[in-house]
Scaffold this motif. Structure first.
Motif: not given
Ligand SMILES: NC(=O)c1ccc[n+]([C@@H]2O[C@H](COP(=O)([O-])OP(=O)(O)OC[C@H]3O[C@@H](n4cnc5c(N)ncnc54)[C@H](OP(=O)(O)O)[C@@H]3O)[C@@H](O)[C@H]2O)c1
Length: 445
Positions: A345-348, A24-26, A147-154, A350-351
């Protein structure tokens, strides 16, 4: 998943927990360890370093509440021996992403990276990449998609890879609103120019850099300035110049430099280094990628070897002109340094609340020419320089502030002039039979 080439007995790290379906998404508020399922695009120098570092630093990551599990990696050659055990696949089109919490792209280049990153972002999977070519050419569109898919590119690993600062530009409007950035952003060309300054011939300086692992056997992107131009494009975009493109920038490769440039720079009490700079203030903005004269007191002049440095001026605003510049400095590449940046960056990424925002747009009309400023101008003659050649500089239409001459060369530091004027002077000098070169002078002492 097709073409899986991994045997359980190869897995050196038996502490890796079994993967049992998508967790589950924690959220940070929940106690315990979040298991993060990471997919890798690429398992070369950086990909392997990411896995090795995450496993070696498991305790530190656990203390931060995360446990990274590497689910699969896309590679070209599934039969290649690798330093870390990760299931590898070689079919890009069918690379599975449904079960991933984050995708790390360390393939390099545009294809197939672009399509795979776009697919992940469209599916809402955060992406971390260190691929400056991808971010420089496609970053604008990919960030919009994210942004459109509420995701992140780091992509902190894409510029000054071992210095985690890019996220600061992405999050902080005053910092990204600074009026000038200047940096040494390519370690290979920096190592080569450091050697050239010590009188090592170009070919040997390049061979040494390859031997020491600073440079690829094909270092054309480093030497030509293309790699630095990609990084400057990323910085410009984060600074609000949404339209910045690699192709627009004025670029000069370090292979244009001659021993006379270093001799003249020394006589002026400074040095020559490969820089990327952009002036975004006033009504005459500009950008440059290539050699620059740096006075000995310039912060970029003190760095040597493969070190990367970035100087940001004016972050505190126009009413704070007395505030000193900000300097970011550190390793610009290298597997371990880059891997650490990627893991953070991974840790950031998935925030729950990605803090990256679209940069405040700037009204910058044109950055295709270098900024107006002082120039370093060098003329070399095949014959011995005669006293009357000393006048050669002053008749090229540029205001000469200082000059120096050697047996076969004359050089000058000019007052403020445009790129166009500097190029006119170079053309005129060449028509008079000199080998001539001009590049920006970053501080005249
Ligand atoms: N090296 C550094 O210090 C550094 C620093 C900062 C950023 N970066 C960036 O990080 C990225 C990776 O660099 P690297 O040094 O790790 O490169 P690398 O050692 O060449 O690794 C590339 C990996 O991608 C795989 N790959 C490449 N093209 C592929 C394709 N078409 N299909 C499937 N797999 C493919 C390769 O597979 P095989 O292993 O089977 O060949 C390899 O595993 C680049 O964008 C680079 O600019 C590197």
């Amino acid at each position: 998943v097709t073409n899986v080439a991994w045997r359980a007995e190869d897995d050196l790290d038996r502490r890796t927990p079994e993967i049992t379906g998508r967790p589950p998404i924690d959220r940070w508020t929940e106690p315990g360890l979040r298991r993060i399922r990471v997919g890798l695009l690429g398992c070369g120098r950086i990909g392997q370093a990411v896995v090795a570092t995450a496993r070696a630093e498991r305790d530190r990551l656990a203390a931060a509440g995360v446990d990274l599990t590497f689910v699969r990696a896309l590679v070209r050659d599934v039969g290649k021996r690798r330093a870390v055990a990760v299931p590898v696949v070689d079919e890009a089109e069918t690379f599975e992403m449904d079960d991933l919490d984050v995708l790390v792209e360390v393939l390099g280049g545009l294809n197939p990276a672009r399509a795979l990153v776009a697919r992940a972002l469209a599916a809402g999977v955060p992406v971390v990449t260190a691929n400056k070519t991808l971010v420089a050419h496609e970053g604008h569109d990919l960030e919009r998609l994210a942004r459109r898919h509420a995701s992140v590119l780091a992509y902190d690993g894409a510029v000054l890879a071992g210095v985690p600062f890019l996220g600061s530009l992405a999050r902080r409007p005053l910092l990204s609103g600074a009026h000038r950035i200047a940096g040494i952003v390519n370690g290979t060309s920096h190592a080569i120019t450091t050697a050239l300054e010590a009188h090592v011939p170009f070919d040997r300086a390049l061979a040494d850099a390859v031997e020491r692992g600073y440079a690829e056997p094909d270092s054309s992107a480093d030497i030509s300035g293309r790699d630095a131009a990609e990084k400057l494009t990323i910085l410009l975009r984060l600074a609000g110049v949404a339209s910045a493109r690699v192709e627009q920038l004025t670029i000069l490769g370090i292979d244009a430099l001659t021993p006379e440039d270093f001799a003249a720079a020394r006589r002026f009490g400074g040095t020559v280094k490969p820089v990327a700079l952009a002036d975004l203030s006033g009504d005459q903005p500009g950008a440059w990628v290539g050699p620059a004269f740096l006075g000995a007191d310039h912060p970029l002049a003190r760095a040597t070897g493969v070190t990367n440095v970035l100087q940001i001026s004016g972050a505190a605003g126009r009413y704070a002109s007395d505030v000193p510049d900000i300097i970011f400095q550190g390793p610009g590449a290298g597997p371990s340094a880059t891997a650490a940046t990627i893991i953070d960056d991974i840790v950031e990424a998935i925030d729950a609340t990605p803090a990256r925002r679209p940069p405040a747009a700037r009204r910058v009309s044109d950055i295709s020419q270098p900024p107006v400023g002082p120039w370093f101008l060098r003329l070399t003659a095949t014959e011995r320089i005669r006293p009357e050649d000393g006048q050669a500089l002053s008749t090229l239409g540029l205001p000469i502030a200082r000059s120096a001459r050697g047996e076969h060369w004359v050089a000058g530091l000019t007052g403020v002039a445009s790129w166009r004027d500097s190029q006119r002077a170079v053309t005129l000098a060449r028509a008079r039979g000199f080998d001539a070169l001009a590049f920006p002078a970053c501080s005249v002492v």
